[in-house]
Design a protein around this motif. Structure first.
Motif, mmCIF file in Angstrom:
data_model
loop_
_atom_site.group_PDB
_atom_site.id
_atom_site.type_symbol
_atom_site.label_atom_id
_atom_site.label_comp_id
_atom_site.label_asym_id
_atom_site.label_seq_id
_atom_site.Cartn_x
_atom_site.Cartn_y
_atom_site.Cartn_z
ATOM 1 N N UNK A 261 21.638 -42.383 -0.926
ATOM 2 C CA UNK A 261 20.491 -42.008 -1.744
ATOM 3 C C UNK A 261 19.488 -41.186 -0.930
ATOM 4 N N UNK A 262 19.235 -41.603 0.324
ATOM 5 C CA UNK A 262 18.316 -40.864 1.194
ATOM 6 C C UNK A 262 18.834 -39.451 1.420
ATOM 7 N N UNK A 263 20.130 -39.322 1.632
ATOM 8 C CA UNK A 263 20.726 -38.002 1.856
ATOM 9 C C UNK A 263 20.545 -37.111 0.628
ATOM 10 N N UNK A 264 20.739 -37.689 -0.559
ATOM 11 C CA UNK A 264 20.598 -36.909 -1.794
ATOM 12 C C UNK A 264 19.145 -36.569 -2.085
ATOM 13 N N UNK A 265 18.241 -37.492 -1.691
ATOM 14 C CA UNK A 265 16.813 -37.297 -1.982
ATOM 15 C C UNK A 265 16.136 -36.406 -0.949
ATOM 16 N N UNK A 266 16.803 -36.129 0.148
ATOM 17 C CA UNK A 266 16.210 -35.254 1.166
ATOM 18 C C UNK A 266 15.308 -35.961 2.148
ATOM 19 N N UNK A 267 15.271 -37.329 2.088
ATOM 20 C CA UNK A 267 14.526 -38.075 3.087
ATOM 21 C C UNK A 267 13.094 -38.352 2.751
#
Length: 269
Positions: A261-267
């Motif tokens: 999720x973090x990877x998809x959200x851009x951090x």
């Protein structure tokens, strides 16, 4: 997303796939326990207790070369822990994506160098933590020890914060086989900015499972302490591995869901 969503993703990912994931995590747990080498080294080192008034109270009867070989093997397996952890995240990623993990997933050949370097870093952190704890024990009774304890706690808090920011490195190395270690460390630190609190909340939500994992690795094996020598080592190893592996499947897959999720959200939150 809330932390409960990451746990739900993990449950859905492993549902019906325990027969695939559990053997791989059992093997990984066995490797992370270093095949019981540390316990074996202790079991094969009988000693004689001499006069307490003497400076040296214990003499090891183990041949020096045997002790050296076991110590070297323990260090090698400790360094390999970084590589194994990358493979464990690889298994979790494939579970989340509905794919079938294999031994090739657990032992990613392209990630051996990066995994060993991560193992070196992890070993250095563990050794440093141990030395710091020993230093604090020796400082008892010294003037200003209270301030030293506060300083040590502050340093420990900073180290934990840095480790949380860098923990996504394992996921990134498993997710992107061509990524360099330095790039993965930098991207993990960047992407986890604003997500440290989310990682802490996920850890706290898994606290019961984490405590069971700690018990499996450290406390329950002591129940076999009454057994003799090598039998005791074997029993402790079986208990630790058999109880720890199922817990790690759920815990690591939950964190893999967070990092995805973090990877998809851009951090960013």
């Amino acid at each position: 997303m809330e932390v409960k969503d990451f746990r739900r993703s993990a449950r859905e990912a492993v549902r019906g796939k325990w027969k695939l994931a559990l053997p791989l995590f059992l093997l990984a747990a066995l490797l992370l326990q270093k095949f019981g080498v540390a316990q074996l080294r202790a079991a094969l080192a009988p000693h004689v207790t001499l006069d307490p008034q003497l400076d040296v109270q214990e003499i090891s009867l183990m041949p020096t070369w045997v002790s050296a070989v076991l110590l070297a093997l323990e260090l090698v397996l400790g360094v390999a822990a970084g590589w194994i952890r990358i493979g464990m995240y690889g298994v979790s990623i494939e579970l989340l994506e509905g794919r079938t993990p294999t031994l090739r997933t657990l032992f990613p050949g392209k990630r051996l160098g990066a995994g060993l370097l991560m193992g070196v870093l992890l070993t250095a952190v563990n050794r440093g933590t141990t030395l710091l704890a020993q230093l604090m024990q020796r400082m008892e009774g010294f003037p200003g020890v209270f301030l030293l304890i506060i300083a040590a706690l502050a340093v420990a808090g900073l180290v934990v914060w840095i480790l949380i920011r860098l923990d996504m490195t394992y996921y990134l190395l498993a997710r992107r086989p061509g990524m360099r270690l330095t790039a993965a460390l930098g991207e993990s630190f960047r992407r986890m900015r604003g997500n440290v609190s989310r990682a802490i909340r996920l850890t706290l939500s898994l606290m019961g499972w984490c405590l069971l994992s700690v018990v499996a690795q450290n406390l329950l094996p002591r129940a076999a302490a009454l057994l003799p020598g090598i039998a005791r080592v074997a029993a402790q190893l079986v208990i630790a591995v058999a109880l720890n592996a199922p817990l790690q499947v759920y815990i690591l897959t939950s964190f893999a869901a967070l990092y995805r999720w973090v990877e998809a959200a851009g951090g960013d939150d």
